[in-house]
Design a protein around this motif. Structure first.
Motif, PDB file in Angstrom:
ATOM      1  N   ARG A 126     -54.283   5.479 -29.490  1.00  0.00           N
ATOM      2  CA  ARG A 126     -53.464   5.776 -30.676  1.00  0.00           C
ATOM      3  C   ARG A 126     -53.712   4.746 -31.783  1.00  0.00           C
ATOM      4  O   ARG A 126     -53.862   5.104 -32.958  1.00  0.00           O
ATOM      5  N   GLU A 127     -53.767   3.490 -31.423  1.00  0.00           N
ATOM      6  CA  GLU A 127     -54.025   2.439 -32.418  1.00  0.00           C
ATOM      7  C   GLU A 127     -55.385   2.622 -33.082  1.00  0.00           C
ATOM      8  O   GLU A 127     -55.533   2.403 -34.295  1.00  0.00           O
ATOM      9  N   ARG A 128     -56.362   3.042 -32.304  1.00  0.00           N
ATOM     10  CA  ARG A 128     -57.697   3.257 -32.858  1.00  0.00           C
ATOM     11  C   ARG A 128     -57.698   4.425 -33.838  1.00  0.00           C
ATOM     12  O   ARG A 128     -58.314   4.353 -34.902  1.00  0.00           O
ATOM     13  N   ILE A 129     -56.996   5.510 -33.490  1.00  0.00           N
ATOM     14  CA  ILE A 129     -56.928   6.672 -34.381  1.00  0.00           C
ATOM     15  C   ILE A 129     -56.283   6.281 -35.704  1.00  0.00           C
ATOM     16  O   ILE A 129     -56.777   6.635 -36.788  1.00  0.00           O
ATOM     17  N   ILE A 130     -55.187   5.536 -35.638  1.00  0.00           N
ATOM     18  CA  ILE A 130     -54.500   5.107 -36.860  1.00  0.00           C
ATOM     19  C   ILE A 130     -55.395   4.200 -37.689  1.00  0.00           C
ATOM     20  O   ILE A 130     -55.487   4.333 -38.914  1.00  0.00           O
ATOM     21  N   ARG A 131     -56.097   3.297 -37.010  1.00  0.00           N
ATOM     22  CA  ARG A 131     -56.956   2.330 -37.711  1.00  0.00           C
ATOM     23  C   ARG A 131     -58.141   3.010 -38.385  1.00  0.00           C
ATOM     24  O   ARG A 131     -58.470   2.714 -39.533  1.00  0.00           O
ATOM     25  N   GLU A 132     -58.784   3.949 -37.699  1.00  0.00           N
ATOM     26  CA  GLU A 132     -60.010   4.553 -38.217  1.00  0.00           C
ATOM     27  C   GLU A 132     -59.767   5.737 -39.148  1.00  0.00           C
ATOM     28  O   GLU A 132     -60.568   5.986 -40.052  1.00  0.00           O
ATOM     29  N   SER A 133     -58.681   6.462 -38.932  1.00  0.00           N
ATOM     30  CA  SER A 133     -58.418   7.647 -39.767  1.00  0.00           C
ATOM     31  C   SER A 133     -57.384   7.377 -40.850  1.00  0.00           C
ATOM     32  O   SER A 133     -57.354   8.064 -41.875  1.00  0.00           O
ATOM     33  N   GLY A 134     -56.510   6.403 -40.616  1.00  0.00           N
ATOM     34  CA  GLY A 134     -55.436   6.131 -41.564  1.00  0.00           C
ATOM     35  C   GLY A 134     -54.268   7.081 -41.439  1.00  0.00           C
ATOM     36  O   GLY A 134     -53.328   7.040 -42.241  1.00  0.00           O
ATOM     37  N   LEU A 135     -54.279   7.955 -40.415  1.00  0.00           N
ATOM     38  CA  LEU A 135     -53.236   8.968 -40.237  1.00  0.00           C
ATOM     39  C   LEU A 135     -52.233   8.537 -39.168  1.00  0.00           C
ATOM     40  O   LEU A 135     -52.628   8.019 -38.124  1.00  0.00           O
ATOM     41  N   PRO A 136     -50.937   8.760 -39.390  1.00  0.00           N
ATOM     42  CA  PRO A 136     -49.943   8.458 -38.345  1.00  0.00           C
ATOM     43  C   PRO A 136     -50.026   9.480 -37.220  1.00  0.00           C
ATOM     44  O   PRO A 136     -50.243  10.675 -37.465  1.00  0.00           O
ATOM     45  N   ILE A 137     -49.841   9.023 -35.991  1.00  0.00           N
ATOM     46  CA  ILE A 137     -49.925   9.916 -34.838  1.00  0.00           C
ATOM     47  C   ILE A 137     -48.962   9.432 -33.756  1.00  0.00           C
ATOM     48  O   ILE A 137     -48.740   8.234 -33.608  1.00  0.00           O
ATOM     49  N   SER A 138     -48.368  10.368 -33.050  1.00  0.00           N
ATOM     50  CA  SER A 138     -47.439  10.051 -31.963  1.00  0.00           C
ATOM     51  C   SER A 138     -47.977  10.620 -30.662  1.00  0.00           C
ATOM     52  O   SER A 138     -48.778  11.559 -30.668  1.00  0.00           O
ATOM     53  N   PHE A 139     -47.530  10.046 -29.527  1.00  0.00           N
ATOM     54  CA  PHE A 139     -47.940  10.619 -28.247  1.00  0.00           C
ATOM     55  C   PHE A 139     -46.810  10.557 -27.235  1.00  0.00           C
ATOM     56  O   PHE A 139     -45.881   9.744 -27.322  1.00  0.00           O
ATOM     57  N   GLY A 140     -46.895  11.486 -26.257  1.00  0.00           N
ATOM     58  CA  GLY A 140     -46.018  11.505 -25.101  1.00  0.00           C
ATOM     59  C   GLY A 140     -46.873  11.524 -23.852  1.00  0.00           C
ATOM     60  O   GLY A 140     -47.947  12.136 -23.829  1.00  0.00           O
ATOM     61  N   LEU A 141     -46.430  10.849 -22.798  1.00  0.00           N
ATOM     62  CA  LEU A 141     -47.208  10.735 -21.554  1.00  0.00           C
ATOM     63  C   LEU A 141     -46.297  11.068 -20.379  1.00  0.00           C
ATOM     64  O   LEU A 141     -45.202  10.499 -20.235  1.00  0.00           O
ATOM     65  N   SER A 142     -46.738  12.019 -19.535  1.00  0.00           N
ATOM     66  CA  SER A 142     -45.942  12.403 -18.368  1.00  0.00           C
ATOM     67  C   SER A 142     -46.847  13.112 -17.370  1.00  0.00           C
ATOM     68  O   SER A 142     -48.075  13.068 -17.494  1.00  0.00           O
ATOM     69  N   ILE A 143     -46.219  13.823 -16.422  1.00  0.00           N
ATOM     70  CA  ILE A 143     -47.011  14.479 -15.371  1.00  0.00           C
ATOM     71  C   ILE A 143     -47.449  15.885 -15.761  1.00  0.00           C
ATOM     72  O   ILE A 143     -48.229  16.497 -15.035  1.00  0.00           O
ATOM     73  N   ASN A 144     -46.948  16.434 -16.880  1.00  0.00           N
ATOM     74  CA  ASN A 144     -47.376  17.783 -17.262  1.00  0.00           C
ATOM     75  C   ASN A 144     -47.298  17.984 -18.769  1.00  0.00           C
ATOM     76  O   ASN A 144     -46.784  17.140 -19.508  1.00  0.00           O
ATOM     77  N   ASN A 153     -42.384  14.825 -29.373  1.00  0.00           N
ATOM     78  CA  ASN A 153     -41.431  15.202 -30.423  1.00  0.00           C
ATOM     79  C   ASN A 153     -40.255  14.242 -30.494  1.00  0.00           C
ATOM     80  O   ASN A 153     -39.726  13.971 -31.577  1.00  0.00           O
ATOM     81  N   GLU A 154     -39.852  13.701 -29.347  1.00  0.00           N
ATOM     82  CA  GLU A 154     -38.763  12.721 -29.339  1.00  0.00           C
ATOM     83  C   GLU A 154     -39.232  11.361 -29.854  1.00  0.00           C
ATOM     84  O   GLU A 154     -38.439  10.590 -30.395  1.00  0.00           O
ATOM     85  N   ALA A 155     -40.511  11.061 -29.694  1.00  0.00           N
ATOM     86  CA  ALA A 155     -41.049   9.775 -30.140  1.00  0.00           C
ATOM     87  C   ALA A 155     -41.248   9.713 -31.647  1.00  0.00           C
ATOM     88  O   ALA A 155     -41.213   8.641 -32.250  1.00  0.00           O
ATOM     89  N   LYS A 156     -41.476  10.862 -32.282  1.00  0.00           N
ATOM     90  CA  LYS A 156     -41.771  10.894 -33.716  1.00  0.00           C
ATOM     91  C   LYS A 156     -40.632  10.280 -34.514  1.00  0.00           C
ATOM     92  O   LYS A 156     -39.470  10.344 -34.095  1.00  0.00           O
ATOM     93  N   PRO A 157     -40.987   9.709 -35.703  1.00  0.00           N
ATOM     94  CA  PRO A 157     -42.321   9.667 -36.324  1.00  0.00           C
ATOM     95  C   PRO A 157     -43.124   8.433 -35.940  1.00  0.00           C
ATOM     96  O   PRO A 157     -42.569   7.343 -35.763  1.00  0.00           O
ATOM     97  N   ASN A 158     -44.428   8.631 -35.783  1.00  0.00           N
ATOM     98  CA  ASN A 158     -45.413   7.559 -35.581  1.00  0.00           C
ATOM     99  C   ASN A 158     -45.004   6.587 -34.475  1.00  0.00           C
ATOM    100  O   ASN A 158     -44.893   5.376 -34.681  1.00  0.00           O
ATOM    101  N   ASN A 159     -44.795   7.126 -33.269  1.00  0.00           N
ATOM    102  CA  ASN A 159     -44.365   6.287 -32.149  1.00  0.00           C
ATOM    103  C   ASN A 159     -44.902   6.879 -30.850  1.00  0.00           C
ATOM    104  O   ASN A 159     -45.661   7.852 -30.872  1.00  0.00           O
ATOM    105  N   GLN A 160     -44.493   6.326 -29.738  1.00  0.00           N
ATOM    106  CA  GLN A 160     -45.010   6.774 -28.446  1.00  0.00           C
ATOM    107  C   GLN A 160     -43.928   6.664 -27.385  1.00  0.00           C
ATOM    108  O   GLN A 160     -42.998   5.861 -27.500  1.00  0.00           O
ATOM    109  N   LEU A 161     -44.058   7.500 -26.334  1.00  0.00           N
ATOM    110  CA  LEU A 161     -43.037   7.538 -25.285  1.00  0.00           C
ATOM    111  C   LEU A 161     -43.664   7.973 -23.969  1.00  0.00           C
ATOM    112  O   LEU A 161     -44.400   8.957 -23.917  1.00  0.00           O
TER     113      LEU A 161
END
Length: 406
Positions: A126-144, A153-161
């Motif tokens: 995520r840090e690389r995407i923000i650094r190279e593209s300049g665009l904010p991005i969020s992510f979620g990580l789980s088993i499915n 969606n709960e992490a937004k804006p520009n965050n991670q969970l």
């Protein structure tokens, strides 16, 4: 081995792209979409959310709710370019990638914990995407996929969970039933009529009750409410078609306007083909009349990406298709059967100067915008203005290439 699914979503993607191109839009309410009365909001900045504006809303309503917002038609070519840049970054780092939409991605990181640590890997990606593209991005990580998407969606804006294994139900329980993918307005109203608004109630319901109310979809909703989702990652492949559609603000039978629209769409799509290094082998034209009846015709052609080959074919299809003489609501053009390749000179009817002309035109378009140079046949009232284009030629009109019909 437990699955580990990463979901990435570019925040208010179209708005973020516009802000990257024009910093004056930062911290201002911005709405991107069709600017006519029949237009739809494609993306809205977070500054507009407090006014009730959201994507999918009629633009007419958005104007009433937030009249002081900056309204932008948007540029599909620009958004595709940024999306491709982000896709290439992710694709080079993850084992399996699914591109769910222009701004949404899934990746299967199963098994990577033993080597690196999935959360650490996702954070650095995520840090690389923000650094190279300049665009904010969020992510979620789980088993499915379902839990990861909701987590994003709960992490937004520009965050991670990250949702740890075994805590899926606890995470979902206090959320609104509308947070579950595939629960639209109709399904939500049915739940409201049953007195159900939160996921924890669905978790406690018998599966049989869900099946009796919602049919086979009841099982899917019940499983997702309980954090169960076995849907696989569908590996990303390049698209096999590109298309463009125009819905008129007022239904029309103005043949000049209709032909200008068709020619403008065909010319722009041909440029998109050449920019992406693609050739098409099938052309389709679609017409939707004022009574909402929709008709289309298609034609197989030799592989090409040249305007002077594609535009006559598109016009031929339109003239064969438009026979009812009723008011037209929508026109569309699609190029399919795509393959990688570049335009080659036809030994019988092309010259080297034709190829050089395309190269010069495309160079100008890539630098200054899709509509900075165009054929005369693609200009006029019916031509769709693509993007919030500022002319680079000191306020002069765009370069126009005369187009002679044989």
């Amino acid at each position: 081995m437990n699955r580990t699914i990463l979901h990435l979503d570019l925040d208010t993607f179209f708005v973020s792209c516009e802000r990257l191109l024009d910093s004056r839009l930062n911290n201002k309410p911005v709405i991107v979409g069709g600017t006519g009365n029949r237009g739809v909001v494609s993306a809205a900045s977070y500054e507009t959310r407090s006014y009730g504006v959201h994507s999918g809303m009629a633009m007419k309503m958005a104007r009433q709710l937030c009249p002081h917002a900056v309204f932008i038609r948007g540029n599909a070519g620009t958004y595709t370019k940024f999306s491709k840049q982000v896709t290439e970054i992710i694709q080079g780092q993850v084992p399996i990638l699914e591109k769910a939409s222009v701004d949404e991605f899934y990746a299967d990181l199963s098994g990577m914990d033993r080597f690196f640590g999935c959360y650490k890997f996702a954070s650095e990606l995520r840090e690389r995407i923000i650094r190279e593209s300049g665009l904010p991005i969020s992510f979620g990580l789980s088993i499915n996929k379902t839990v990861s998407k909701i987590a994003t969606n709960e992490a937004k804006p520009n965050n991670q969970l990250k949702i740890d294994n075994g805590y899926e139900k606890a995470f979902l329980a206090p959320l609104s039933i509308q947070k579950i993918p595939m629960v639209g307005q109709k399904t939500y109203h049915t739940f409201c009529n049953m007195g159900i608004r939160y996921i924890h109630v669905v978790q406690q319901m018998p599966l049989e009750m869900m099946l009796s109310v919602f049919g086979k979809n009841g099982r899917v909703v019940w499983e997702r409410a309980n954090g169960i989702d076995q849907s696989p990652i569908v590996e990303y492949h390049e698209r096999k078609s590109i298309s463009s559609e125009r819905t008129y603000g007022r239904d029309t039978t103005d043949i000049t306007k209709l032909k200008t629209t068709i020619m403008a769409m065909a010319e722009n799509l041909a440029f998109q083909l050449r920019r992406g290094g693609k050739l098409t082998s099938c052309v389709t034209v679609k017409i939707r009349y004022s009574d909402f009846s929709t008709h289309s015709k298609q034609m197989k052609i030799p592989y090409t990406s040249a305007d002077h080959h594609l535009m006559p074919k598109v016009m031929e299809l339109f003239e064969n298709l438009y026979s009812r003489r009723l008011l037209i609501r929508l026109l569309g053009v699609r190029f399919s059967g795509l393959t990688s390749g570049t335009y080659q000179i036809n030994l019988f009817d092309d010259e080297k100067k034709t190829v050089n002309l395309y190269r010069a035109m495309d160079k100008i378009r890539i630098r200054y915008g899709d509509r900075s140079v165009m054929r005369a046949a693609a200009m006029g009232e019916g031509a769709r203005t693509i993007g919030n284009f500022t002319n680079p030629f000191n306020g002069e009109p765009p370069i126009v290439l005369a187009h002679r019909h044989q």
